[in-house]
Design an enzyme around this catalytic site. Structure first.
Site, PDB file in Angstrom:
ATOM      1  N   ASP A  82       0.755  -1.321  -0.106  1.00 38.72           N
ATOM      2  CA  ASP A  82      -0.015   0.063   0.124  1.00 38.72           C
ATOM      3  C   ASP A  82       0.826   1.249   0.071  1.00 38.72           C
ATOM      4  O   ASP A  82       1.911   1.228   0.905  1.00 38.72           O
ATOM      5  CB  ASP A  82      -0.905  -0.053   1.215  1.00 38.72           C
ATOM      6  CG  ASP A  82      -2.050   1.074   1.272  1.00 38.72           C
ATOM      7  OD1 ASP A  82      -2.279   1.712   0.198  1.00 38.72           O
ATOM      8  OD2 ASP A  82      -2.252   1.397   2.404  1.00 38.72           O
ATOM      9  N   HIS A  83       0.625   2.370  -0.812  1.00 37.98           N
ATOM     10  CA  HIS A  83       1.302   3.462  -0.867  1.00 37.98           C
ATOM     11  C   HIS A  83       2.722   3.172  -0.959  1.00 37.98           C
ATOM     12  O   HIS A  83       3.815   3.772  -0.034  1.00 37.98           O
ATOM     13  CB  HIS A  83       0.893   4.288   0.364  1.00 37.98           C
ATOM     14  CG  HIS A  83      -0.587   4.906   0.032  1.00 37.98           C
ATOM     15  ND1 HIS A  83      -0.699   5.789  -0.823  1.00 37.98           N
ATOM     16  CD2 HIS A  83      -1.563   4.635   0.788  1.00 37.98           C
ATOM     17  CE1 HIS A  83      -1.869   6.047  -0.588  1.00 37.98           C
ATOM     18  NE2 HIS A  83      -2.364   5.455   0.626  1.00 37.98           N
ATOM     19  N   GLU A 134      -2.242   6.207  -8.316  1.00 34.06           N
ATOM     20  CA  GLU A 134      -2.889   7.190  -7.732  1.00 34.06           C
ATOM     21  C   GLU A 134      -2.857   8.363  -8.626  1.00 34.06           C
ATOM     22  O   GLU A 134      -1.809   8.980  -9.019  1.00 34.06           O
ATOM     23  CB  GLU A 134      -2.673   7.627  -6.277  1.00 34.06           C
ATOM     24  CG  GLU A 134      -3.645   8.589  -5.939  1.00 34.06           C
ATOM     25  CD  GLU A 134      -3.432   8.716  -4.104  1.00 34.06           C
ATOM     26  OE1 GLU A 134      -3.490   7.715  -3.513  1.00 34.06           O
ATOM     27  OE2 GLU A 134      -3.622   9.883  -3.692  1.00 34.06           O
ATOM     28  N   HIS A 187      -6.871  10.795   4.148  1.00 34.29           N
ATOM     29  CA  HIS A 187      -6.495   9.760   5.139  1.00 34.29           C
ATOM     30  C   HIS A 187      -6.570  10.090   6.685  1.00 34.29           C
ATOM     31  O   HIS A 187      -6.505  11.445   6.841  1.00 34.29           O
ATOM     32  CB  HIS A 187      -4.937   9.495   4.720  1.00 34.29           C
ATOM     33  CG  HIS A 187      -4.834   8.595   3.561  1.00 34.29           C
ATOM     34  ND1 HIS A 187      -4.289   9.389   2.513  1.00 34.29           N
ATOM     35  CD2 HIS A 187      -4.708   7.374   3.167  1.00 34.29           C
ATOM     36  CE1 HIS A 187      -4.159   8.456   1.319  1.00 34.29           C
ATOM     37  NE2 HIS A 187      -4.731   7.355   1.939  1.00 34.29           N
ATOM     38  N   GLY A 188      -6.902   9.238   7.410  1.00 38.29           N
ATOM     39  CA  GLY A 188      -6.661   9.450   8.951  1.00 38.29           C
ATOM     40  C   GLY A 188      -8.346   9.844   9.389  1.00 38.29           C
ATOM     41  O   GLY A 188      -9.189   9.674   8.685  1.00 38.29           O
ATOM     42  N   GLY A 216      -8.926   6.514   2.144  1.00 38.59           N
ATOM     43  CA  GLY A 216      -9.397   7.532   3.214  1.00 38.59           C
ATOM     44  C   GLY A 216     -10.932   7.501   3.516  1.00 38.59           C
ATOM     45  O   GLY A 216     -11.615   8.623   3.439  1.00 38.59           O
ATOM     46  N   GLY A 217     -11.171   6.352   3.592  1.00 35.82           N
ATOM     47  CA  GLY A 217     -12.851   6.032   3.898  1.00 35.82           C
ATOM     48  C   GLY A 217     -13.157   6.059   5.324  1.00 35.82           C
ATOM     49  O   GLY A 217     -14.414   6.130   5.545  1.00 35.82           O
ATOM     50  N   ASN A 237     -10.050   1.271   0.402  1.00 37.91           N
ATOM     51  CA  ASN A 237      -8.999   0.930   1.525  1.00 37.91           C
ATOM     52  C   ASN A 237      -9.253   1.386   2.991  1.00 37.91           C
ATOM     53  O   ASN A 237      -9.934   2.492   2.888  1.00 37.91           O
ATOM     54  CB  ASN A 237      -7.731   1.774   1.140  1.00 37.91           C
ATOM     55  CG  ASN A 237      -7.027   0.895  -0.256  1.00 37.91           C
ATOM     56  OD1 ASN A 237      -7.546   0.532  -1.025  1.00 37.91           O
ATOM     57  ND2 ASN A 237      -5.553   0.882   0.417  1.00 37.91           N
ATOM     58  N   THR A 240      -7.779   3.309   9.412  1.00 38.61           N
ATOM     59  CA  THR A 240      -8.015   4.046  10.607  1.00 38.61           C
ATOM     60  C   THR A 240      -8.928   3.642  11.471  1.00 38.61           C
ATOM     61  O   THR A 240      -9.041   3.431  12.558  1.00 38.61           O
ATOM     62  CB  THR A 240      -8.029   5.710  10.333  1.00 38.61           C
ATOM     63  OG1 THR A 240      -6.701   6.014   9.378  1.00 38.61           O
ATOM     64  CG2 THR A 240      -7.786   6.640  11.516  1.00 38.61           C
TER      65      THR A 240
HETATM   66 ZN   LIG Z   1      -4.442   5.253   1.104  1.00 41.16          ZN
END
Ligand SMILES: [Zn+2]
Length: 291
Positions: A82-83, A134, A187-188, A216-217, A237, A240
């Site tokens: 991821d990332h 992305e 994100h977060g 970032g959901g 994804n 958090t």
């Molecule tokens: Zn992400």
């Protein structure tokens, strides 16, 4: 069963209009929680490890665990970096047995993002590894608890959103298998309530034919998730939200426990908390029962 290609998993999701959950696991306990949820709900799943989490568990230590757990699972599992921001992280993941990588050049100038992504795709093709990239940029504000380094004012800034025409050009120039898009998520933990640009998402869906990914959901409500999936998201994804849920659960458990508390009690509780939260997420994403 052997690892299943992310492309294959997402193509089914796209065809049957649900989204597959992609969950970050930083240790064995989180991995077990995620896979037990997937198995119980008969859901295909994507397990991932993010480069930003290598400081918690280096990929060299975690990869063998993830590969082994995925093979022991009785549902389709893809394993994704991821990332991946550095070339070295992307190469290490492929070398260590991940069958998918996300190369994230979203904070680079467009041309550089295209160039780097193409290079990753070229190598990945040879090894049979799928690639997510992305375009636009899903922000990572400093105060949001997601190891971010961006100013908090980036939240809700539309200049970071994905442009549909550019997305088409990007996908055909790079050959990626999935595309993460920016349309209002972050994100977060959310610093302010997000407003999702669903028209933009729908336009991107009509313009490009690869599966679209939402990052970032965590913190969106159920309606936001359902609308995003209805407008073209096929991979969500999620980290958090479950990390927070598990931590809150532990706080309660530790306070409530008057007896002797041993480390393995904490471990078992954490597996259970992750499993519970992931099951809720899977129900919401519509992937339960699709394996
Ligand atoms: Zn992400």
């Amino acid at each position: 069963m052997p690892l299943v290609s992310m492309k294959e998993i997402l193509e089914d999701a796209k065809k049957r209009q649900y989204a597959v959950g992609c969950f970050n696991a930083v240790n064995l306990d989180m991995t077990r929680g995620v896979l037990e949820a997937a198995s119980e709900l008969k859901a295909p799943v994507i397990l991932c490890h993010a480069e930003v989490h290598f400081k918690y568990t280096p990929i060299e230590k975690l990869a063998p665990v993830l590969v082994n757990e995925a093979r022991l699972a009785d549902v389709p599992v893809a394993l994704l970096l991821d990332h991946g921001k550095s070339f070295s992280a992307v190469m290490k993941a492929m070398h260590l047995g991940f069958n998918a990588v996300m190369y994230d050049g979203s904070d680079l100038p467009y041309d550089q993002n295209v160039k780097n992504t193409r290079e990753v795709v070229k190598i990945a093709r040879v090894l049979g590894v799928d690639v997510e990239a992305e375009l636009g940029h899903v922000v990572r504000p400093k105060s949001a608890g997601a190891d971010g380094d961006e100013d908090d004012s980036v939240a809700g800034d539309e200049s970071y959103y994905t442009q549909p025409d550019q997305a088409l050009e990007f996908v055909s120039n790079t050959g990626v298998d999935a595309l993460a898009v920016a349309f209002g998520t972050a994100h977060g933990v959310y610093l302010k309530k997000p407003v999702l640009d669903l028209d933009r998402l729908n336009k991107i869906r009509q313009t490009v034919d690869v599966p679209l990914v939402m990052h970032g959901g965590s913190g969106l409500d159920a309606t936001d998730f359902r609308n995003s999936i209805a407008n073209g998201i096929t991979k969500v994804n999620y980290y958090t939200g479950m990390a927070k849920y598990a931590a809150e659960h532990m706080k309660e458990k530790l306070n409530a426990d008057n007896g002797i508390l041993l480390y393995h009690n904490i471990m078992m509780e954490s597996i259970l908390a992750i499993k519970e939260n992931v099951m809720q997420a899977m129900d919401l994403f519509g992937c339960a029962g699709k394996a």
